[in-house]
Design an enzyme around this catalytic site. Structure first.
Site, PDB file in Angstrom:
ATOM      1  N   ARG A  58      -6.318  -8.752  -7.969  1.00  0.00           N
ATOM      2  CA  ARG A  58      -5.690  -9.103  -6.691  1.00  0.00           C
ATOM      3  C   ARG A  58      -6.717  -9.121  -5.565  1.00  0.00           C
ATOM      4  NH1 ARG A  58      -1.808  -3.657  -6.751  1.00  0.00           N
ATOM      5  NH2 ARG A  58      -3.504  -2.161  -6.736  1.00  0.00           N
TER       6      ARG A  58
ATOM      7  N   GLU B 267     -10.202  -6.927  -6.443  1.00  0.00           N
ATOM      8  CA  GLU B 267     -10.129  -5.766  -7.347  1.00  0.00           C
ATOM      9  C   GLU B 267     -10.384  -6.190  -8.784  1.00  0.00           C
ATOM     10  OE1 GLU B 267      -6.576  -3.427  -6.883  1.00  0.00           O
ATOM     11  OE2 GLU B 267      -6.852  -3.254  -4.712  1.00  0.00           O
TER      12      GLU B 267
ATOM     13  N   TYR C  35       0.365   9.210 -13.235  1.00  0.00           N
ATOM     14  CA  TYR C  35       0.342   8.007 -12.396  1.00  0.00           C
ATOM     15  C   TYR C  35       1.256   8.276 -11.198  1.00  0.00           C
ATOM     16  CZ  TYR C  35       0.439   2.800 -11.862  1.00  0.00           C
ATOM     17  OH  TYR C  35       0.331   1.505 -11.433  1.00  0.00           O
TER      18      TYR C  35
HETATM   19  P1  FAD Z   1      -7.496  12.056  -5.158  1.00  0.00           P
HETATM   20  O1  FAD Z   1      -7.197  11.297  -3.940  1.00  0.00           O
HETATM   21  O2  FAD Z   1      -8.203  11.370  -6.260  1.00  0.00           O
HETATM   22  O3  FAD Z   1      -8.336  13.341  -4.727  1.00  0.00           O
HETATM   23  C1  FAD Z   1      -9.068  14.110  -5.645  1.00  0.00           C
HETATM   24  C2  FAD Z   1     -10.374  14.497  -4.970  1.00  0.00           C
HETATM   25  O4  FAD Z   1     -11.049  15.437  -5.802  1.00  0.00           O
HETATM   26  C3  FAD Z   1     -11.323  13.319  -4.788  1.00  0.00           C
HETATM   27  O5  FAD Z   1     -11.675  13.180  -3.440  1.00  0.00           O
HETATM   28  C4  FAD Z   1     -12.521  13.671  -5.657  1.00  0.00           C
HETATM   29  O6  FAD Z   1     -13.758  13.283  -5.095  1.00  0.00           O
HETATM   30  C5  FAD Z   1     -12.424  15.181  -5.711  1.00  0.00           C
HETATM   31  N1  FAD Z   1     -13.079  15.764  -6.900  1.00  0.00           N
HETATM   32  C6  FAD Z   1     -12.859  15.411  -8.190  1.00  0.00           C
HETATM   33  N2  FAD Z   1     -13.661  16.143  -8.994  1.00  0.00           N
HETATM   34  C7  FAD Z   1     -14.389  16.954  -8.189  1.00  0.00           C
HETATM   35  C8  FAD Z   1     -15.404  17.928  -8.431  1.00  0.00           C
HETATM   36  N3  FAD Z   1     -15.833  18.200  -9.669  1.00  0.00           N
HETATM   37  N4  FAD Z   1     -15.942  18.569  -7.368  1.00  0.00           N
HETATM   38  C9  FAD Z   1     -15.528  18.280  -6.108  1.00  0.00           C
HETATM   39  N5  FAD Z   1     -14.590  17.372  -5.826  1.00  0.00           N
HETATM   40  C10 FAD Z   1     -14.027  16.720  -6.852  1.00  0.00           C
HETATM   41  N6  FAD Z   1       0.200   5.588  -4.070  1.00  0.00           N
HETATM   42  C11 FAD Z   1       1.207   5.155  -3.253  1.00  0.00           C
HETATM   43  O7  FAD Z   1       2.102   5.942  -2.908  1.00  0.00           O
HETATM   44  N7  FAD Z   1       1.220   3.869  -2.788  1.00  0.00           N
HETATM   45  C12 FAD Z   1       0.260   2.962  -3.108  1.00  0.00           C
HETATM   46  O8  FAD Z   1       0.313   1.813  -2.665  1.00  0.00           O
HETATM   47  C13 FAD Z   1      -0.803   3.384  -3.975  1.00  0.00           C
HETATM   48  N8  FAD Z   1      -1.775   2.521  -4.334  1.00  0.00           N
HETATM   49  C14 FAD Z   1      -2.779   2.950  -5.141  1.00  0.00           C
HETATM   50  C15 FAD Z   1      -3.795   2.048  -5.475  1.00  0.00           C
HETATM   51  C16 FAD Z   1      -4.845   2.450  -6.298  1.00  0.00           C
HETATM   52  C17 FAD Z   1      -5.937   1.484  -6.649  1.00  0.00           C
HETATM   53  C18 FAD Z   1      -4.857   3.780  -6.812  1.00  0.00           C
HETATM   54  C19 FAD Z   1      -5.966   4.241  -7.704  1.00  0.00           C
HETATM   55  C20 FAD Z   1      -3.872   4.681  -6.474  1.00  0.00           C
HETATM   56  C21 FAD Z   1      -2.817   4.283  -5.650  1.00  0.00           C
HETATM   57  N9  FAD Z   1      -1.814   5.171  -5.254  1.00  0.00           N
HETATM   58  C22 FAD Z   1      -0.792   4.737  -4.442  1.00  0.00           C
HETATM   59  C23 FAD Z   1      -1.824   6.582  -5.703  1.00  0.00           C
HETATM   60  C24 FAD Z   1      -2.526   7.522  -4.687  1.00  0.00           C
HETATM   61  O9  FAD Z   1      -3.865   7.137  -4.540  1.00  0.00           O
HETATM   62  C25 FAD Z   1      -2.454   8.957  -5.200  1.00  0.00           C
HETATM   63  O10 FAD Z   1      -1.110   9.335  -5.395  1.00  0.00           O
HETATM   64  C26 FAD Z   1      -3.100  10.026  -4.306  1.00  0.00           C
HETATM   65  O11 FAD Z   1      -4.170   9.562  -3.549  1.00  0.00           O
HETATM   66  C27 FAD Z   1      -3.571  11.149  -5.185  1.00  0.00           C
HETATM   67  O12 FAD Z   1      -4.083  12.226  -4.456  1.00  0.00           O
HETATM   68  P2  FAD Z   1      -4.877  13.389  -5.211  1.00  0.00           P
HETATM   69  O13 FAD Z   1      -5.213  14.405  -4.203  1.00  0.00           O
HETATM   70  O14 FAD Z   1      -4.115  13.811  -6.416  1.00  0.00           O
HETATM   71  O15 FAD Z   1      -6.177  12.674  -5.819  1.00  0.00           O
HETATM   72  N1  UDP Z   2       2.534  -6.312 -12.744  1.00  0.00           N
HETATM   73  C1  UDP Z   2       2.502  -7.593 -13.259  1.00  0.00           C
HETATM   74  N2  UDP Z   2       2.269  -8.639 -12.432  1.00  0.00           N
HETATM   75  C2  UDP Z   2       2.080  -8.485 -11.097  1.00  0.00           C
HETATM   76  C3  UDP Z   2       2.123  -7.175 -10.569  1.00  0.00           C
HETATM   77  C4  UDP Z   2       2.349  -6.117 -11.424  1.00  0.00           C
HETATM   78  O1  UDP Z   2       2.667  -7.779 -14.457  1.00  0.00           O
HETATM   79  O2  UDP Z   2       1.855  -9.482 -10.387  1.00  0.00           O
HETATM   80  C5  UDP Z   2       2.753  -5.190 -13.689  1.00  0.00           C
HETATM   81  C6  UDP Z   2       1.421  -4.649 -14.206  1.00  0.00           C
HETATM   82  O3  UDP Z   2       1.622  -4.233 -15.542  1.00  0.00           O
HETATM   83  C7  UDP Z   2       1.197  -3.452 -13.330  1.00  0.00           C
HETATM   84  C8  UDP Z   2       2.620  -2.926 -13.150  1.00  0.00           C
HETATM   85  O4  UDP Z   2       3.405  -4.113 -13.061  1.00  0.00           O
HETATM   86  O5  UDP Z   2       0.348  -2.484 -13.927  1.00  0.00           O
HETATM   87  C9  UDP Z   2       2.833  -2.053 -11.937  1.00  0.00           C
HETATM   88  O6  UDP Z   2       2.430  -2.760 -10.783  1.00  0.00           O
HETATM   89  P1  UDP Z   2       2.075  -2.061  -9.421  1.00  0.00           P
HETATM   90  O7  UDP Z   2       1.867  -3.116  -8.406  1.00  0.00           O
HETATM   91  O8  UDP Z   2       3.102  -1.009  -9.174  1.00  0.00           O
HETATM   92  O9  UDP Z   2       0.689  -1.388  -9.787  1.00  0.00           O
HETATM   93  P2  UDP Z   2      -0.360  -0.577  -8.867  1.00  0.00           P
HETATM   94  O10 UDP Z   2      -0.149  -1.006  -7.447  1.00  0.00           O
HETATM   95  O11 UDP Z   2      -0.056   0.873  -9.122  1.00  0.00           O
HETATM   96  O12 UDP Z   2      -1.665  -1.004  -9.427  1.00  0.00           O
END
Ligand code: FAD
Ligand code: UDP
Length: 366
Positions: free
Chosen positions: A280, A300, A348
């Site tokens: 995306r 991404e 997740y």
């Molecule tokens: P993290 O934010 O990963 O924090 C963990 C921290 O620990 C990090 O800063 C890391 O550096 C640190 N750490 C790890 N190991 C060590 C070590 N050995 N020593 C010191 N520090 C360390 N959620 C939503 O609700 N909406 C969304 O649209 C959404 N989009 C997302 C898109 C992506 C690409 C991803 C990957 C996740 C998304 N999420 C979303 C989920 C969201 O990011 C998480 O729910 C949240 O940020 C998790 O927080 P956390 O504190 O568990 O982990």
């Molecule tokens: N997905 C898909 N087509 C799209 C968007 C999402 O098939 O255009 C599917 C894909 O398997 C993805 C899942 O739906 O992993 C969940 O999507 P979401 O956007 O919630 O994923 P995230 O934002 O967590 O990456």
């Protein structure tokens, strides 16, 4: 006397909520993070006056009013509603799967027509109990949508065939027979005005914070620094990978500043065909209705995690699920270490669920 009540490993959302609540109860917390900034994966970096979601687009959404009120203490949220667009070759569709998608796909107008087409396409496959994502996708939306909007995207995102992935991944997405492009069904949704980093900054007020500090190095010389540890890093790494590696997917973000005001007209555009290498493109300004003269986009690229790069998504298949349970057995025996967050619990989790889990954890603890 130990210097701190809690050593919190990770300045992400889980660690920050825990630190905030423990500090409020009079506990002394030291928060360390190996990165050079706080906020973990919700960190935003300002580029050209735009809050760039450095580790991927983050939209806050929840149906839990308590969590919504909780997070609103730390920021004012705007009225952003996520409505991604999907591009398949030269065709463009609305997401999630709704009447706008169906009418474009089949040139139809009514829910009845859409349901009839989906039923007819489903019947070809004769699936009663979907056993995997492929069967789930086909039985929810039929062959056309599965092949154009799900198959390629999912296989790029997870690096695995749809028939090897669990069905719940696709059930995250709403399916509706109304003309409604809201990607979430949740009651509350928005983006914090000014980005996510100030939220975590406020949560960490009153705690000591050390950045560029890796736990495994730090603990060698500071074993007695705190009574308890809250660990939000990778659980398998905590145990030196002694039972084997858990698998993760990672994402590489290719971020570009463009000298134009509006590149794609939407915050999120998914590229659902296998041949386009990225999943995306995010245009960050649209999360906050930005009117800056320039724009910042991130492509991404999803790939398998290897040591040394950032782990993002836990992989929810049987092998990893079982291995996690073995690590959890070890974790449950620890008296002075609490495992939390996305990496500590190998889940997740969305942000609202992370906050909920951290609040429950702190309640049980204090
Ligand atoms: P993290 O934010 O990963 O924090 C963990 C921290 O620990 C990090 O800063 C890391 O550096 C640190 N750490 C790890 N190991 C060590 C070590 N050995 N020593 C010191 N520090 C360390 N959620 C939503 O609700 N909406 C969304 O649209 C959404 N989009 C997302 C898109 C992506 C690409 C991803 C990957 C996740 C998304 N999420 C979303 C989920 C969201 O990011 C998480 O729910 C949240 O940020 C998790 O927080 P956390 O504190 O568990 O982990
Ligand atoms: N997905 C898909 N087509 C799209 C968007 C999402 O098939 O255009 C599917 C894909 O398997 C993805 C899942 O739906 O992993 C969940 O999507 P979401 O956007 O919630 O994923 P995230 O934002 O967590 O990456």
């Amino acid at each position: 006397m130990r210097k701190y009540d809690y050593l919190i490993v990770g300045a992400g959302l889980f660690g920050a909520v825990f630190a905030h609540e423990a500090t409020k109860k009079g506990k002394k917390c030291l928060v360390i993070d190996k990165r050079d900034h706080i906020a973990g994966n919700i960190y935003c970096e300002e580029i050209e006056g735009i809050n760039v979601h450095k580790y991927g687009a983050h939209i806050f959404h929840t149906s839990n009013k308590e969590i919504w009120n909780y997070v609103n203490q730390f920021a004012e949220f705007n009225n952003y509603i996520n409505s991604p667009v999907a591009v398949y070759k030269d065709e463009l569709y609305n997401l999630p799967f709704n009447m706008n998608t169906f009418s474009k796909m089949w040139n139809i107008k009514t829910p009845k027509e859409a349901k009839a087409i989906i039923e007819a396409q489903k019947a070809e496959f004769n699936i009663s109990e979907p056993k995997n994502l492929e069967e789930q996708g086909l039985s929810l939306v039929g062959k056309d949508i599965f092949e154009k909007l799900i198959k390629g995207y999912t296989e790029k995102q997870w690096g695995r065939s749809c028939s090897e992935l669990p069905s719940f991944i696709i059930r995250r997405l709403p399916l509706r027979f109304t003309f409604d492009n809201n990607y979430f069904n949740d009651r509350f949704q928005g983006i914090p005005m000014g980005g996510y980093t100030p939220i975590v900054e406020k949560m960490l007020e009153g705690s000591d914070v050390m950045l560029n500090t890796d736990y495994f190095e730090f603990i060698k010389d500071n074993a007695d620094i705190a009574d308890k540890t809250v660990y939000t890093g990778m659980i398998d790494e905590y145990y030196g990978f002694k039972l084997g590696h858990l698998e993760y997917r990672t994402v590489r973000f290719e971020t570009e500043v463009l000298d134009e005001e509006n590149y794609q007209g939407n915050a999120v555009v998914n590229y659902t065909e296998r041949e386009v290498p990225y999943t995306r493109i995010i245009e960050h300004k649209h999360f906050e209705f930005g009117t800056q003269p320039k724009t910042v986009i991130s492509r991404e690229y999803s790939s398998e995690w290897k040591p040394g790069i950032e782990p993002y998504y836990p992989i929810n298949d049987d092998r990893n699920g079982n291995l996690f349970l073995q690590y959890k057995e070890l974790a449950d025996k620890e008296e002075n270490v609490i495992f939390g967050g996305r990496l500590g619990n190998y889940k997740y989790y969305d942000m609202d669920k992370v906050i909920e889990a951290a609040l429950e954890c702190v309640k049980a603890e204090l």
